[in-house]
Write a protein that holds these residues in place. Sequence first.
Motif, mmCIF file in Angstrom:
data_model
loop_
_atom_site.group_PDB
_atom_site.id
_atom_site.type_symbol
_atom_site.label_atom_id
_atom_site.label_comp_id
_atom_site.label_asym_id
_atom_site.label_seq_id
_atom_site.Cartn_x
_atom_site.Cartn_y
_atom_site.Cartn_z
ATOM 1 N N VAL A 97 14.598 -7.310 6.429
ATOM 2 C CA VAL A 97 14.138 -6.848 5.123
ATOM 3 C C VAL A 97 13.131 -5.727 5.366
ATOM 4 O O VAL A 97 12.204 -5.896 6.157
ATOM 5 C CB VAL A 97 13.474 -7.991 4.336
ATOM 6 N N PRO A 98 13.295 -4.573 4.721
ATOM 7 C CA PRO A 98 12.368 -3.467 4.976
ATOM 8 C C PRO A 98 10.931 -3.824 4.595
ATOM 9 O O PRO A 98 10.695 -4.538 3.621
ATOM 10 C CB PRO A 98 12.893 -2.340 4.073
ATOM 11 N N LEU A 99 9.995 -3.319 5.370
ATOM 12 C CA LEU A 99 8.594 -3.401 4.980
ATOM 13 C C LEU A 99 8.352 -2.415 3.839
ATOM 14 O O LEU A 99 9.015 -1.383 3.743
ATOM 15 C CB LEU A 99 7.692 -3.070 6.169
ATOM 16 N N MET A 100 7.415 -2.743 2.985
ATOM 17 C CA MET A 100 7.121 -1.897 1.838
ATOM 18 C C MET A 100 5.920 -1.008 2.127
ATOM 19 O O MET A 100 4.982 -1.414 2.814
ATOM 20 C CB MET A 100 6.830 -2.774 0.610
ATOM 21 N N THR A 101 5.969 0.222 1.625
ATOM 22 C CA THR A 101 4.806 1.100 1.676
ATOM 23 C C THR A 101 4.281 1.301 0.263
ATOM 24 O O THR A 101 5.002 1.105 -0.724
ATOM 25 C CB THR A 101 5.158 2.472 2.274
ATOM 26 N N ALA A 102 3.038 1.720 0.164
ATOM 27 C CA ALA A 102 2.439 1.943 -1.149
ATOM 28 C C ALA A 102 3.179 3.038 -1.905
ATOM 29 O O ALA A 102 3.417 2.922 -3.112
ATOM 30 C CB ALA A 102 0.960 2.304 -0.986
ATOM 31 N N ASN A 103 3.551 4.111 -1.199
ATOM 32 C CA ASN A 103 4.251 5.209 -1.865
ATOM 33 C C ASN A 103 5.605 4.771 -2.407
ATOM 34 O O ASN A 103 5.992 5.123 -3.527
ATOM 35 C CB ASN A 103 4.443 6.377 -0.893
ATOM 36 N N ALA A 231 2.511 -6.201 -12.127
ATOM 37 C CA ALA A 231 2.999 -6.787 -10.876
ATOM 38 C C ALA A 231 2.877 -5.792 -9.731
ATOM 39 O O ALA A 231 2.452 -6.142 -8.620
ATOM 40 C CB ALA A 231 4.447 -7.235 -11.039
ATOM 41 N N ALA A 232 3.237 -4.539 -9.989
ATOM 42 C CA ALA A 232 3.162 -3.522 -8.941
ATOM 43 C C ALA A 232 1.723 -3.289 -8.502
ATOM 44 O O ALA A 232 1.457 -3.082 -7.309
ATOM 45 C CB ALA A 232 3.786 -2.220 -9.430
ATOM 46 N N ASP A 233 0.782 -3.323 -9.429
ATOM 47 C CA ASP A 233 -0.625 -3.132 -9.070
ATOM 48 C C ASP A 233 -1.106 -4.236 -8.129
ATOM 49 O O ASP A 233 -1.869 -3.985 -7.188
ATOM 50 C CB ASP A 233 -1.493 -3.105 -10.328
ATOM 51 N N ILE A 234 -0.659 -5.464 -8.385
ATOM 52 C CA ILE A 234 -1.035 -6.585 -7.518
ATOM 53 C C ILE A 234 -0.460 -6.387 -6.119
ATOM 54 O O ILE A 234 -1.150 -6.563 -5.106
ATOM 55 C CB ILE A 234 -0.540 -7.913 -8.128
ATOM 56 N N ILE A 235 0.809 -5.999 -6.054
ATOM 57 C CA ILE A 235 1.444 -5.803 -4.754
ATOM 58 C C ILE A 235 0.843 -4.606 -4.033
ATOM 59 O O ILE A 235 0.592 -4.646 -2.824
ATOM 60 C CB ILE A 235 2.964 -5.632 -4.926
ATOM 61 N N LEU A 236 0.575 -3.541 -4.768
ATOM 62 C CA LEU A 236 -0.028 -2.357 -4.160
ATOM 63 C C LEU A 236 -1.406 -2.671 -3.579
ATOM 64 O O LEU A 236 -1.789 -2.138 -2.535
ATOM 65 C CB LEU A 236 -0.131 -1.229 -5.191
ATOM 66 N N ALA A 237 -2.145 -3.552 -4.250
ATOM 67 C CA ALA A 237 -3.458 -3.936 -3.731
ATOM 68 C C ALA A 237 -3.330 -4.617 -2.373
ATOM 69 O O ALA A 237 -4.190 -4.468 -1.502
ATOM 70 C CB ALA A 237 -4.163 -4.863 -4.722
ATOM 71 N N GLY A 241 -4.209 0.798 2.169
ATOM 72 C CA GLY A 241 -4.276 1.501 3.440
ATOM 73 C C GLY A 241 -2.933 1.820 4.046
ATOM 74 O O GLY A 241 -2.839 2.607 4.983
ATOM 75 N N ASN A 242 -1.850 1.222 3.487
ATOM 76 C CA ASN A 242 -0.512 1.468 4.032
ATOM 77 C C ASN A 242 0.230 2.428 3.120
ATOM 78 O O ASN A 242 1.195 2.083 2.471
ATOM 79 C CB ASN A 242 0.262 0.153 4.139
ATOM 80 N N ASP A 243 -0.266 3.669 3.022
ATOM 81 C CA ASP A 243 0.291 4.623 2.074
ATOM 82 C C ASP A 243 1.067 5.728 2.755
ATOM 83 O O ASP A 243 1.181 6.835 2.252
ATOM 84 C CB ASP A 243 -0.815 5.232 1.205
ATOM 85 N N GLY A 244 1.655 5.396 3.899
ATOM 86 C CA GLY A 244 2.447 6.406 4.599
ATOM 87 C C GLY A 244 3.742 6.690 3.883
ATOM 88 O O GLY A 244 4.197 5.936 3.032
ATOM 89 N N ASN A 245 4.363 7.776 4.235
ATOM 90 C CA ASN A 245 5.630 8.149 3.626
ATOM 91 C C ASN A 245 6.757 7.342 4.231
ATOM 92 O O ASN A 245 6.729 6.940 5.381
ATOM 93 C CB ASN A 245 5.919 9.649 3.846
ATOM 94 N N ASP A 246 7.813 7.123 3.452
ATOM 95 C CA ASP A 246 8.996 6.438 3.955
ATOM 96 C C ASP A 246 9.673 7.304 4.996
ATOM 97 O O ASP A 246 9.691 8.521 4.915
ATOM 98 C CB ASP A 246 9.992 6.164 2.816
ATOM 99 N N GLN A 247 10.251 6.624 5.961
ATOM 100 C CA GLN A 247 10.986 7.363 6.984
ATOM 101 C C GLN A 247 12.471 7.298 6.671
ATOM 102 O O GLN A 247 12.946 6.324 6.160
ATOM 103 C CB GLN A 247 10.712 6.747 8.368
#
Length: 247
Positions: A97-103, A231-237, A241-247
């Motif tokens: 399962v892919p890891l999620m980034t903030a972006n 819901a997204a705000d909770i997950i984003l919190a 610090g993990n706001d890198g771009n998707d590869q």
Amino acid sequence: MAKKIQAEKQRKPVKAQPSLAKRVGRARRVPHGSTHEDVYLRLKHAIMSARFVPGERLVVSKLAKTFGTSPMPIREALRRLVAEQALENSPNRGVQVPLMTANRLADLRRVRCQIEGLATEWAAAHITVEELDQLQAIQDRINSLVAAHITQDYLDLNMQFHFAMYRAARSPLLMPIIESLWLQAGPSLNAMRQTPYFGIGIDHHDENLKALRKGDGKAARAGLEREITEAADIILASLAGNDGNDQ
């Protein structure tokens, strides 16, 4: 410090609970030739309803044992889900399962608000009394789980509520798009099972029902967008610090 630890937990592969068999269900006997589709649909549903967590590996041998099939249908289902961006194939870890980034999550939030908001608005013009009763019955079950603080099946019922509402839009073109969004966002919704977030958002379901009963598409859409954003705000919190771009 607590926020940093929480973010690290989100980034690292996590062994999900309960067992794999309980999460995807043991495969029922199916007509000859349909095992591949059965496995695919069960795995797809499990991902959409947050029964897997970000970073979790999907091991062919374990899945084959759970479903009672040969490895071939499992590999085919995983291949399809990788193509749909629900899973990724890592050279070092295999299918996971892919890891999620903030972006990426922020982008999913924007798109979900637009697409699912549109479906909700359209639903207000077409929903039947029977469909409203179905939504109310699902919501009553959700309320019971939250009141008893039973997390099992909570997110599955939440998904049932949303898709019952979206189907009322009478748009076959929108449904596959929404399914694709849930395949990508679903695993991160596991954060909503955790205290103190468990049960957040159910008030928005009541808003949706009230607006749908009145045929007020704008109000129904607004309630849906608030739920997605909250819901997204909770997950984003949890991804601070993990706001890198998707590869």
